[in-house]
Design a protein around this motif. Structure first.
Motif, PDB file in Angstrom:
ATOM      1  N   PHE A  14       0.836  -1.204   0.000  1.00  0.00           N
ATOM      2  CA  PHE A  14       0.000   0.000   0.000  1.00  0.00           C
ATOM      3  C   PHE A  14       0.873   1.257   0.000  1.00  0.00           C
ATOM      4  CE2 PHE A  14      -2.241   3.330   2.342  1.00  0.00           C
ATOM      5  CZ  PHE A  14      -3.397   3.441   1.583  1.00  0.00           C
ATOM      6  N   TRP A  15       1.921   1.272   0.831  1.00  0.00           N
ATOM      7  CA  TRP A  15       2.820   2.420   0.929  1.00  0.00           C
ATOM      8  C   TRP A  15       3.534   2.663  -0.398  1.00  0.00           C
ATOM      9  CZ3 TRP A  15       7.906   3.565   0.194  1.00  0.00           C
ATOM     10  CH2 TRP A  15       8.360   4.770   0.711  1.00  0.00           C
ATOM     11  N   LEU A  16       4.024   1.601  -1.018  1.00  0.00           N
ATOM     12  CA  LEU A  16       4.736   1.735  -2.286  1.00  0.00           C
ATOM     13  C   LEU A  16       3.833   2.336  -3.363  1.00  0.00           C
ATOM     14  CD1 LEU A  16       7.328   1.220  -3.903  1.00  0.00           C
ATOM     15  CD2 LEU A  16       6.417  -1.037  -4.447  1.00  0.00           C
ATOM     16  N   CYS A  17       2.605   1.864  -3.449  1.00  0.00           N
ATOM     17  CA  CYS A  17       1.658   2.410  -4.432  1.00  0.00           C
ATOM     18  C   CYS A  17       1.343   3.875  -4.127  1.00  0.00           C
ATOM     19  CB  CYS A  17       0.378   1.589  -4.454  1.00  0.00           C
ATOM     20  SG  CYS A  17       0.575  -0.034  -5.189  1.00  0.00           S
ATOM     21  N   SER A  18       1.223   4.214  -2.851  1.00  0.00           N
ATOM     22  CA  SER A  18       0.961   5.604  -2.477  1.00  0.00           C
ATOM     23  C   SER A  18       2.140   6.492  -2.846  1.00  0.00           C
ATOM     24  CB  SER A  18       0.694   5.708  -0.977  1.00  0.00           C
ATOM     25  OG  SER A  18      -0.448   4.993  -0.623  1.00  0.00           O
ATOM     26  N   ALA A  19       3.365   6.006  -2.623  1.00  0.00           N
ATOM     27  CA  ALA A  19       4.556   6.784  -2.956  1.00  0.00           C
ATOM     28  C   ALA A  19       4.671   6.992  -4.471  1.00  0.00           C
ATOM     29  CB  ALA A  19       5.813   6.102  -2.418  1.00  0.00           C
ATOM     30  N   VAL A  20       4.410   5.939  -5.231  1.00  0.00           N
ATOM     31  CA  VAL A  20       4.467   6.059  -6.700  1.00  0.00           C
ATOM     32  C   VAL A  20       3.387   7.022  -7.187  1.00  0.00           C
ATOM     33  CG1 VAL A  20       4.122   4.790  -8.862  1.00  0.00           C
ATOM     34  CG2 VAL A  20       5.554   3.824  -7.065  1.00  0.00           C
ATOM     35  N   SER A  21       2.195   6.943  -6.618  1.00  0.00           N
ATOM     36  CA  SER A  21       1.119   7.868  -6.998  1.00  0.00           C
ATOM     37  C   SER A  21       1.493   9.308  -6.691  1.00  0.00           C
ATOM     38  CB  SER A  21      -0.176   7.512  -6.268  1.00  0.00           C
ATOM     39  OG  SER A  21      -0.651   6.275  -6.685  1.00  0.00           O
ATOM     40  N   LEU A  22       2.151   9.533  -5.561  1.00  0.00           N
ATOM     41  CA  LEU A  22       2.587  10.883  -5.196  1.00  0.00           C
ATOM     42  C   LEU A  22       3.593  11.418  -6.201  1.00  0.00           C
ATOM     43  CD1 LEU A  22       2.752  13.285  -3.220  1.00  0.00           C
ATOM     44  CD2 LEU A  22       4.488  11.991  -1.975  1.00  0.00           C
ATOM     45  N   ALA A  40       3.185  11.897 -22.196  1.00  0.00           N
ATOM     46  CA  ALA A  40       3.654  11.664 -20.830  1.00  0.00           C
ATOM     47  C   ALA A  40       2.497  11.773 -19.846  1.00  0.00           C
ATOM     48  CB  ALA A  40       4.758  12.656 -20.474  1.00  0.00           C
ATOM     49  N   LEU A  41       1.579  12.707 -20.111  1.00  0.00           N
ATOM     50  CA  LEU A  41       0.419  12.853 -19.241  1.00  0.00           C
ATOM     51  C   LEU A  41      -0.430  11.590 -19.282  1.00  0.00           C
ATOM     52  CD1 LEU A  41      -1.293  14.656 -17.424  1.00  0.00           C
ATOM     53  CD2 LEU A  41      -2.433  15.494 -19.456  1.00  0.00           C
ATOM     54  N   THR A  42      -0.584  11.014 -20.454  1.00  0.00           N
ATOM     55  CA  THR A  42      -1.353   9.789 -20.589  1.00  0.00           C
ATOM     56  C   THR A  42      -0.672   8.633 -19.859  1.00  0.00           C
ATOM     57  OG1 THR A  42      -2.125  10.525 -22.736  1.00  0.00           O
ATOM     58  CG2 THR A  42      -2.389   8.210 -22.258  1.00  0.00           C
ATOM     59  N   VAL A  43       0.640   8.525 -19.983  1.00  0.00           N
ATOM     60  CA  VAL A  43       1.381   7.456 -19.316  1.00  0.00           C
ATOM     61  C   VAL A  43       1.287   7.603 -17.802  1.00  0.00           C
ATOM     62  CG1 VAL A  43       3.697   6.523 -18.914  1.00  0.00           C
ATOM     63  CG2 VAL A  43       2.942   7.039 -21.228  1.00  0.00           C
ATOM     64  N   THR A  44       1.469   8.829 -17.293  1.00  0.00           N
ATOM     65  CA  THR A  44       1.377   9.024 -15.845  1.00  0.00           C
ATOM     66  C   THR A  44      -0.043   8.776 -15.355  1.00  0.00           C
ATOM     67  OG1 THR A  44       1.056  11.406 -16.117  1.00  0.00           O
ATOM     68  CG2 THR A  44       3.303  10.644 -15.684  1.00  0.00           C
ATOM     69  N   GLY A  45      -1.030   9.153 -16.152  1.00  0.00           N
ATOM     70  CA  GLY A  45      -2.425   8.888 -15.769  1.00  0.00           C
ATOM     71  C   GLY A  45      -2.713   7.399 -15.692  1.00  0.00           C
ATOM     72  N   ILE A  46      -2.229   6.650 -16.672  1.00  0.00           N
ATOM     73  CA  ILE A  46      -2.445   5.201 -16.692  1.00  0.00           C
ATOM     74  C   ILE A  46      -1.711   4.539 -15.523  1.00  0.00           C
ATOM     75  CG2 ILE A  46      -1.917   3.079 -17.966  1.00  0.00           C
ATOM     76  CD1 ILE A  46      -2.507   4.721 -20.537  1.00  0.00           C
ATOM     77  N   LEU A  47      -0.469   4.970 -15.259  1.00  0.00           N
ATOM     78  CA  LEU A  47       0.277   4.411 -14.130  1.00  0.00           C
ATOM     79  C   LEU A  47      -0.388   4.763 -12.795  1.00  0.00           C
ATOM     80  CD1 LEU A  47       3.976   5.014 -15.235  1.00  0.00           C
ATOM     81  CD2 LEU A  47       2.779   2.825 -15.063  1.00  0.00           C
ATOM     82  N   THR A  52      -3.600   2.841  -8.163  1.00  0.00           N
ATOM     83  CA  THR A  52      -4.836   2.884  -7.389  1.00  0.00           C
ATOM     84  C   THR A  52      -5.516   1.519  -7.379  1.00  0.00           C
ATOM     85  OG1 THR A  52      -5.119   5.209  -7.949  1.00  0.00           O
ATOM     86  CG2 THR A  52      -7.063   4.044  -7.164  1.00  0.00           C
ATOM     87  N   LEU A  53      -5.521   0.843  -8.525  1.00  0.00           N
ATOM     88  CA  LEU A  53      -6.139  -0.479  -8.598  1.00  0.00           C
ATOM     89  C   LEU A  53      -5.358  -1.515  -7.793  1.00  0.00           C
ATOM     90  CD1 LEU A  53      -7.224  -0.591 -12.355  1.00  0.00           C
ATOM     91  CD2 LEU A  53      -8.689  -0.303 -10.346  1.00  0.00           C
TER      92      LEU A  53
END
Length: 195
Positions: A14-22, A40-47, A52-53
């Motif tokens: 959970f922490w790792l996903c939160s850090a990557v999202s940040l 790049a915006l599309t790639v960051t949005g997809i990631l 989140t999933l």
């Protein structure tokens, strides 16, 4: 409460996903939609959506620990459902419709967005109060009620968004990640002693 389920591994995920999202959120903030970095915006949005999933699995694992953590999972699912409905609604809007048109569709769109945001914050409340209960029940070497500051920092974050700069927002999110990392360390140490 089910004391047999280890929590540190799922919290780390959970922490790792939160850090990557940040990090992705900070990167996508500097990208313009109409500029050359649109890809790049599309790639960051997809990631960001992927992270989140992925967080749903730790939430599912947490939901078996206590009633509060089960409520956190339910609120998180409702928040994600609101986001999906919101995205589908945006795709159904005709492209020639002005966004400021006072139609019933846009009012519904705003209500769905608001419901998703409220569900996300309710989920955070149940998550961090549930983790506080786990900390007390399992006797982690972590001060009581300190993990709840992750939720309080997210509320402070709402107020900071009204300021013209994003630096304080980033710092409050980092503080929340640091608190969660300290909690995870205490959970690892306690689980190592019980094995």
């Amino acid at each position: 409460m089910n004391n047999n389920i280890p929590i540190a591994r799922w919290l780390s995920m959970f922490w790792l996903c939160s850090a990557v999202s940040l990090v992705l959120g900070q990167f996508s903030g500097s990208v313009t939609l109409n500029g050359t970095n649109g890809a790049a915006l599309t790639v960051t949005g997809i990631l960001g959506i992927f992270c989140t999933l992925v967080q749903f699995y730790p939430f599912y694992r947490f939901s078996r620990l206590s009633e509060r953590l089960q409520r956190a999972f339910t609120a998180s699912v409702l928040g994600m459902a609101a986001i999906v409905v919101e995205l589908l609604a945006v795709m159904l809007v005709p492209s020639d419709t002005a966004t400021y048109t006072p139609s019933a569709f846009y009012r519904l769109f705003i209500l769905i967005t608001l419901a998703g945001v409220i569900a996300a914050y309710v989920s955070q409340f149940w998550l961090y109060t549930g983790l506080d209960d786990v900390c007390t029940e399992r006797g982690y070497d972590f001060p009581p009620k300190r993990i709840r500051w992750c939720f309080y920092l997210s509320l402070i974050n709402i107020l900071l968004r009204m300021l013209p700069t994003s630096i304080p927002i980033f710092l409050s999110q980092i503080a929340s990640l640091v608190l969660l990392a300290l909690f995870i360390r205490a959970a690892y140490q306690a689980e190592k002693l019980t094995v």
